[in-house]
Design an enzyme around this catalytic site. Structure first.
Site, PDB file in Angstrom:
ATOM      1  N   GLU A  48       0.810  -1.232   0.000  1.00 12.16           N
ATOM      2  CA  GLU A  48       0.000   0.000   0.000  1.00 12.16           C
ATOM      3  C   GLU A  48       0.839   1.275   0.000  1.00 12.16           C
ATOM      4  OE1 GLU A  48      -3.916  -1.678   2.307  1.00 12.16           O
ATOM      5  OE2 GLU A  48      -2.340  -0.885   3.584  1.00 12.16           O
TER       6      GLU A  48
ATOM      7  N   THR B  16      -4.565  -4.126  14.037  1.00 11.61           N
ATOM      8  CA  THR B  16      -5.165  -3.664  15.292  1.00 11.61           C
ATOM      9  C   THR B  16      -5.614  -2.198  15.275  1.00 11.61           C
ATOM     10  OG1 THR B  16      -3.000  -3.131  16.215  1.00 11.61           O
ATOM     11  CG2 THR B  16      -3.856  -5.342  16.661  1.00 11.61           C
TER      12      THR B  16
HETATM   13  C1  ACM Z   1      -1.895  -5.378   4.286  1.00 10.31           C
HETATM   14  O1  ACM Z   1      -2.957  -5.833   4.743  1.00 10.31           O
HETATM   15  N1  ACM Z   1      -1.807  -4.088   3.971  1.00 10.31           N
HETATM   16  C2  ACM Z   1      -0.740  -6.220   4.085  1.00 10.31           C
END
Ligand code: ACM
Length: 637
Positions: free
Chosen positions: A355, A493
Site C-alpha cells: 500500500e 489492530t
Molecule cells: C496489508 O494488509 N496491507 C498487508
C-alpha cells in the site's frame, strides 16, 4: 404392562444419561492426523510423576504439563529422570520415525500411564498440548477446582502438521501491546500448535523496536495521542494534546520475547514496513522522505492520512513514504536491518512493501532523475528498484527477504519470498516464478475483519465469518507445492485497543486457521469442527479467556420487494438454532415469534430485535436493527 414399559423407559433413560455423562468428549483442535479412542480411562493419581530426559528443550513442555496438571487438580506433580514407572513419559525417539517428522508425535493413553514419543522436543510439546485437551475442561482453570476424579479417555494418537509455517500476525504498531501481552498471545497460540508469530513492528502509528543507532525512532516515533472511537476518522490531534500513548520494545525486551517464543517452539518474524506505512520513521527522520521540508507531520493518532476513494495505491494526504531516490534511506535501512538481524534469529526479515502511495514520489524531482538514470518506466518500477536495493541489504546481514505481494508489481527481487494477502493470486504468481510463498489472503485469513453482523460487531470495512475462515486452503492447485511454505492469519489492530479484544478477534477464527494449517485436508468437517469449537468455548470460559460468540448470531439478508417494501431474511451459520424476533421494541426470548420465513416489517415498526436459542438456552447476543438500517440495506431512501 404399562409398568414394565415405564420401568424399561426408566432403565433406558438412566442408562443413556449415565453413559452420556461419563462418555469422554474428545475435542481436539486442530484435528489430529489419526485418533483412535479405545475403551477405558486413565485416572490422574494423587501423585503424578512426569519422566523426561534433562534435554533443555523439554523444560517448557514439562513446566506446561506440571502447571496444568497441578493448579486445577491439586495433584502433586513431580519430575523424574526417564523411568518406565512414571505416570507420564516424554520420550525422544532414539531412532527417528520418519512418518511424524520434526513436529509430529505419538500419544498413547492407557489405564496405566501416558506416553508421548517424538523425534524432536517440538513434537513432545505438541503431544502435551493434545494431552491437555483430552482432560476435562476444568483443566483450564487458573484455580483449584472441586472435582474428585480427573479422567482421560484411552487413546492412540499419531499426529504431525501439514505445513511448517503456521502463523499469526500481531500488529503491535497501531496499538502497542506490552511484552507481557505478547507473551500471553504466544501462550494462547501454541495451544493450537501455531509456530510462527509475525510481529508488525512499524507503521504510521508507531515504531515499536529500539534501534540503538537511530534513537529518534522510538523517542519520537513510538508516541501518539490516545483517542477512542472509530479509528481512521479521528479529529486531527492539536499541538497541546499529550503524545504519551504508545510504547516500544527495548532490545532487551526483544531478546526476552525471542527466547520466550523459542522455548515454546515459536519463531518470531519481524516486520519493518517500508517504503509505505512509514510515517513514524519519517516524523523521526524527515530527511528520509521525498518531502523533507514539511515540518508539521506527526505520528498518526488515527486521523485520516490516506484517501482510498480511487482504489490502490492510495493517495497519501501526508507523505508516509521513504524516498527511493535518496541514498540516506539505504544508509538508514542498513542500520535498521543490521540491528534487527542481530536480534531475531529467524531466517526471514519481512520488509512490508504494501500500500505504498505514489503521489509524493510522482512530484519529486529526485524520483524523476532516478527514473531516468535507472531506466524505470513507472512508479511501480521505482518501488521495484527500492525493493532490490533493500533485498541486497537484507541478504548482506545473512537473512532472507520477504514482503507483501505488492513487491511483485515492480519486478520481483531475485530471492524474495512473498506473503500473499490480496487473495491467493500473488502467491500463485510468485510460486510459478519459483519464489517461496506464505498465504494470508484477506478473504480467508484477515481476522481483523468483522466476524458477524455490523449491527453488533465493532465496525470494520469487511467481514470474515468463521465458516469462511474454516474454508482456508493454503495450497492452490496447479503450483509446485514445495514453494508454499504455509499460511497465517493476520490481526491488524487499528480497531483493537486491548488484549481482551485481541482475544475476541483471534478466537474462534484462530481455531479454523490452525486446522487449515495443521490437519489433513481430507479431515475437514464443519459440523464436527463446530462441536469441537463449542467444547473449546467452554474451556475458554473456565480459563477466562475471551472469544467471539458471533457464530451463534443470525446472518441478515435485506432486500427490496417489487412494491418498494423491505424483506429481511435470516439464517444461521451453524445448525440447530432457533431465531426469535420482535418488532414491538421489547426483548425477544423463546416465547416470542420464532423466525420461519423472511420478515416484512409492519408498516410503523421502527426496530427489529432478534436473538438465537438452542432449545431453551439463549446462545446469541441480542441484535437490534433500526428502521434506518434495514431501509439503507435495501437501498430505500
Ligand atoms: C496489508 O494488509 N496491507 C498487508
Amino acid at each position: 404392562m404399562r409398568k414394565i414399559h415405564l420401568l424399561l423407559l426408566y432403565l433406558f433413560t438412566t442408562f443413556t444419561s449415565y453413559s452420556q455423562a461419563t462418555k469422554p468428549e474428545v475435542a481436539i483442535i486442530p484435528e489430529p492426523v489419526s485418533l483412535k479412542i479405545n475403551t477405558g480411562q486413565f485416572v490422574l493419581p494423587r501423585n503424578v510423576v512426569i519422566a523426561a530426559s534433562a534435554h533443555p528443550q523439554l523444560k517448557s513442555t514439562v513446566a506446561f504439563l506440571r502447571e496444568r496438571l497441578s493448579v486445577p487438580t491439586g495433584r502433586n506433580v513431580t519430575v523424574s529422570k526417564p523411568s518406565t514407572t512414571a505416570t507420564i513419559r516424554l520420550i525422544l525417539l532414539p531412532t527417528p520415525d520418519n512418518s511424524i517428522g520434526k513436529e509430529g508425535y505419538h500419544l498413547a493413553v492407557t489405564p496405566q500411564n501416558i506416553v508421548i514419543r517424538a523425534n524432536q522436543p517440538a513434537g513432545l510439546f505438541y503431544g502435551a498440548q493434545t494431552l491437555v485437551q483430552l482432560f476435562p475442561n476444568e483443566i483450564e482453570s487458573a484455580e483449584l477446582v472441586k472435582k474428585t476424579s480427573w479422567l482421560v479417555p484411552c487413546v492412540e494418537v499419531t499426529d504431525y502438521p501439514r505445513f511448517g509455517w503456521r502463523g499469526l500476525m500481531f500488529d503491535v504498531s497501531r496499538h502497542f501491546f506490552t511484552k507481557q501481552e505478547v507473551k500471553q498471545y504466544i501462550d494462547d497460540m501454541v495451544r493450537y500448535k501455531y509456530n510462527l508469530l509475525h510481529l508488525h513492528l512499524t507503521d504510521d502509528e508507531g515504531w515499536r523496536i529500539e534501534i540503538k543507532s537511530l534513537p529518534k525512532l522510538t523517542q519520537v516515533g513510538a508516541w501518539n495521542v490516545k483517542k477512542e472511537g472509530y479509528f481512521g476518522n479521528f479529529s486531527p490531534p492539536q499541538p497541546n494534546e499529550p503524545r504519551t500513548y504508545g510504547g516500544f520494545y527495548t532490545q532487551a525486551d526483544i531478546k526476552e520475547l525471542v527466547l520466550y517464543a523459542k522455548e515454546r517452539f515459536v519463531n518470531i518474524l519481524p516486520e519493518i514496513d517500508v517504503p509505505g506505512h512509514s510515517l513514524a520513521a519519517v516524523v523521526s527522520y524527515p530527511e528520509l522522505s521525498c518531502t523533507p521540508g514539511v515540518e508539521n507531520y506527526r505520528v498518526r493518532s488515527g486521523e485520516q492520512i490516506m484517501d482510498w476513494s480511487h482504489g490502490a495505491p492510495p493517495i497519501a494526504l501526508v507523505d508516509n513514504t521513504l524516498c527511493p531516490a535518496n541514498e540516506k534511506v539505504y544508509e538508514f535501512l542498513d542500520k535498521v536491518i543490521t540491528e534487527v538481524a542481530q536480534l531475531f534469529p529467524f531466517e526471514y526479515i519481512h520488509v512490508g512493501g504494501d500500500e505504498t502511495p505514489q503521489n509524493f514520489w510522482e512530484k519529486s524531482d529526485a524520483i524523476k532523475s532516478l527514473m531516468k538514470k535507472e531506466n524505470l518506466k513507472n512508479l511501480h518500477e521505482v518501488q521495484g528498484y527500492f525493493e532490490r536495493r533493500l533485498e541486497k541489504i537484507v541478504l548482506s546481514k545473512g537473512k532472507k527477504f520477504m514482503g507483501w505481494d505488492e513487491i511483485l508489481e515492480g519486478g520481483l527481487a531475485p530471492s524474495a519470498a512473498v506473503m500473499s494477502w490480496r487473495g491467493m493470486k500473488g502467491g500463485i504468481q510468485a510460486a510459478r516464478l519459483k519464489h517461496e510463498v506464505v498465504m494470508s489472503p484477506t478473504d480467508f485469513a484477515y481476522i481483523d475483519y468483522m466476524q458477524g453482523d455490523v449491527s453488533i460487531e465493532p465496525r470494520i470495512y469487511a467481514t470474515l465469518r468463521l465458516s469462511k475462515a474454516y474454508q482456508f486452503e493454503p495450497m492452490p492447485d496447479s503450483v509446485d507445492a514445495q514453494y508454499i511454505k504455509g499460511g497465517q492469519a493476520n490481526l491488524w489492530t487499528e480497531q483493537v485497543y486491548n488484549m481482551r479484544h485481541a482475544q475476541y478477534m483471534t478466537w474462534p477464527r484462530g481455531f479454523a486457521i490452525a486446522e487449515s494449517l495443521w490437519s489433513p485436508k481430507e479431515s475437514k468437517d464443519w459440523k464436527d469442527f463446530i462441536n469441537r469449537v463449542e467444547n473449546h468455548f467452554n474451556r475458554f470460559k473456565i480459563a477466562e479467556k475471551n472469544y467471539a460468540p458471533s457464530m451463534y448470531e443470525p446472518i441478515f439478508n435485506v432486500t427490496k420487494t417489487p412494491d418498494n417494501n423491505v424483506k429481511i431474511a435470516l439464517s444461521t451459520e451453524i445448525e440447530g438454532l432457533d431465531i426469535y424476533y420482535t418488532f414491538d421494541n421489547s426483548f425477544p426470548d423463546r416465547f416470542y415469534p420464532k423466525y420461519t420465513e423472511a420478515l416484512v416489517p409492519p408498516k410503523d415498526a421502527v426496530m427489529l430485535k432478534v436473538v438465537t436459542y438452542r432449545g431453551k438456552e439463549p446462545v446469541g447476543r441480542l441484535i437490534t436493527m433500526p428502521v434506518t438500517e434495514w431501509k439503507a440495506r435495501a437501498g430505500i431512501k
